[in-house]
Design an enzyme around this catalytic site. Structure first.
Site, PDB file in Angstrom:
ATOM      1  N   GLY A 126     -41.821  -7.596  10.663  1.00 51.56           N
ATOM      2  CA  GLY A 126     -42.880  -6.594  10.723  1.00 51.56           C
ATOM      3  C   GLY A 126     -44.044  -6.928  11.630  1.00 51.56           C
ATOM      4  O   GLY A 126     -44.911  -6.090  11.841  1.00 51.56           O
ATOM      5  N   LYS A 156     -30.690 -17.777   6.142  1.00 52.36           N
ATOM      6  CA  LYS A 156     -31.696 -16.734   5.928  1.00 52.36           C
ATOM      7  C   LYS A 156     -30.959 -15.597   5.228  1.00 52.36           C
ATOM      8  O   LYS A 156     -30.161 -14.885   5.844  1.00 52.36           O
ATOM      9  CB  LYS A 156     -32.287 -16.270   7.264  1.00 52.36           C
ATOM     10  N   GLY A 214     -38.765  -4.889  12.500  1.00 54.50           N
ATOM     11  CA  GLY A 214     -38.832  -4.215  13.791  1.00 54.50           C
ATOM     12  C   GLY A 214     -39.929  -3.186  13.918  1.00 54.50           C
ATOM     13  O   GLY A 214     -40.044  -2.532  14.958  1.00 54.50           O
TER      14      GLY A 214
END
Lengths: 257, 65
Positions: A185, A96, A157
């Site tokens: 999000g 990632k 976050g």
């Protein structure tokens, strides 16, 4: 489910492993979530407490696909080096890829992201890029060799949900064959359902579960929402319209004036 | 010899990266290593000679989102 670099996942739930109140609660949350992918990272290890070794045992016991990240990296070099270290430790080509460009929003540096994606793809990595909904950047990431795109829903976050519905819908329409994951999000299961209803293939979240009062219950709630959203997308939703249209048949209605 | 290990100063007589890992009781641990910002694969630790002033990073699996 869509193919992620040759791997077909049983569901669209990718769950992070950070910020849980305890390792036991983390394990419980994963069990209740049914998540098929766990994101992990690398941090400095001390010869005294060896916290990383205990965490590694816990992750192996989860029995899910491991997706290491390059969280916290602000440069191409840093991200590429971290990716190499992660590949050795976690024994996976998946990465990632995060190249952070701005501290307040943790928005990706998309220029560095494309460059790092190209370097890593040429080196055999299978890159999951944390990006924005920008179509031009997405196109360049695909040209760099990415076969998956992970646009943000909102800043990491924040729990704000899908900040740019138009942009995300356009991205889905523009890349109908590319696996798309909403990464970051999300704060509520309804937002995850909305992402899946838009036709996204998976969602990746962490804080919304880990910071909930009952992380395991919230993990289960997200799992249900993701499944609901996915099935709704498969069911071909109706088109919304501005004017009312009676659902009860008008023909045959009695005249009672 | 003065090294930086995970950002902290360390006096060490480790000749190689593998020696340093053994001194830190991490030779058999699930870790990855970098010296001066460059990844050093596990297979090259024994032959990677450390020099005064080197900055060594030893990283392990950790929670992430």
């Amino acid at each position: 489910m869509r193919d992620f670099y040759g791997t077909t996942l049983p569901n669209g739930f990718m769950l992070g492993t950070a910020q849980y109140p305890s390792p036991a609660i983390l394990a419980d949350a994963f069990e209740r979530s049914g998540a098929s992918v766990a994101t992990v990272s690398l941090r400095r290890e001390s010869g005294h407490d060896k916290a990383g070794q205990d965490f590694w045992k816990l992750i192996q016991d989860l029995g899910v696909h491991i997706l290491p990240n390059t969280a916290g990296c602000h440069s191409v070099k840093e991200a590429v080096t971290t990716a190499h270290m992660a590949r050795e430790v976690f024994d996976t080509k998946w990465i990632k890829l995060e190249v952070i460009g701005e501290e307040d929003t943790l928005q990706p540096d998309v220029f560095g992201l494309v460059e790092a994606a190209r370097i890593l793809t040429e080196d055999g990595f299978q890159v999951f890029p944390y990006t924005t909904e920008d179509l031009v950047v997405a196109d360049k990431l695909l040209s760099a060799g990415c076969q998956v795109l992970m646009p943000w829903g909102a800043p990491i976050g924040s729990g704000l949900g899908l900040n740019n519905l138009f942009g995300l819908r356009a991205m889905r329409a523009h890349f109908p064959e590319i696996p798309l994951v909403i990464d970051a999000g999300l704060g509520l299961p309804s937002q995850a359902a909305q992402a899946m209803e838009l036709g996204f293939d998976a969602v990746l979240l962490n804080t919304a579960v880990a910071n909930a009062g009952d992380p395991a219950l919230m993990a289960q709630a997200f799992a249900l929402a993701i499944k609901a959203g996915q099935e709704a997308a498969l069911a071909d939703p109706m088109e919304p319209r501005d004017m009312a249209a009676p659902s009860t048949p008008v023909i045959g209605k009695a005249f009672l004036e | 010899m003065k090294l930086q290990l995970n950002g902290a100063p360390l006096n060490s007589d480790a000749a190689t990266l593998q020696d340093l890992l053994e001194q830190q009781d991490l030779a058999n641990a699930k870790v990855a290593t970098a010296v001066n910002g460059t990844f050093v694969p596990a297979g090259l630790r024994k032959s990677h000679v450390l020099n005064d002033g080197d900055s060594v990073e030893i990283l392990a699996p950790m929670q992430g989102g």
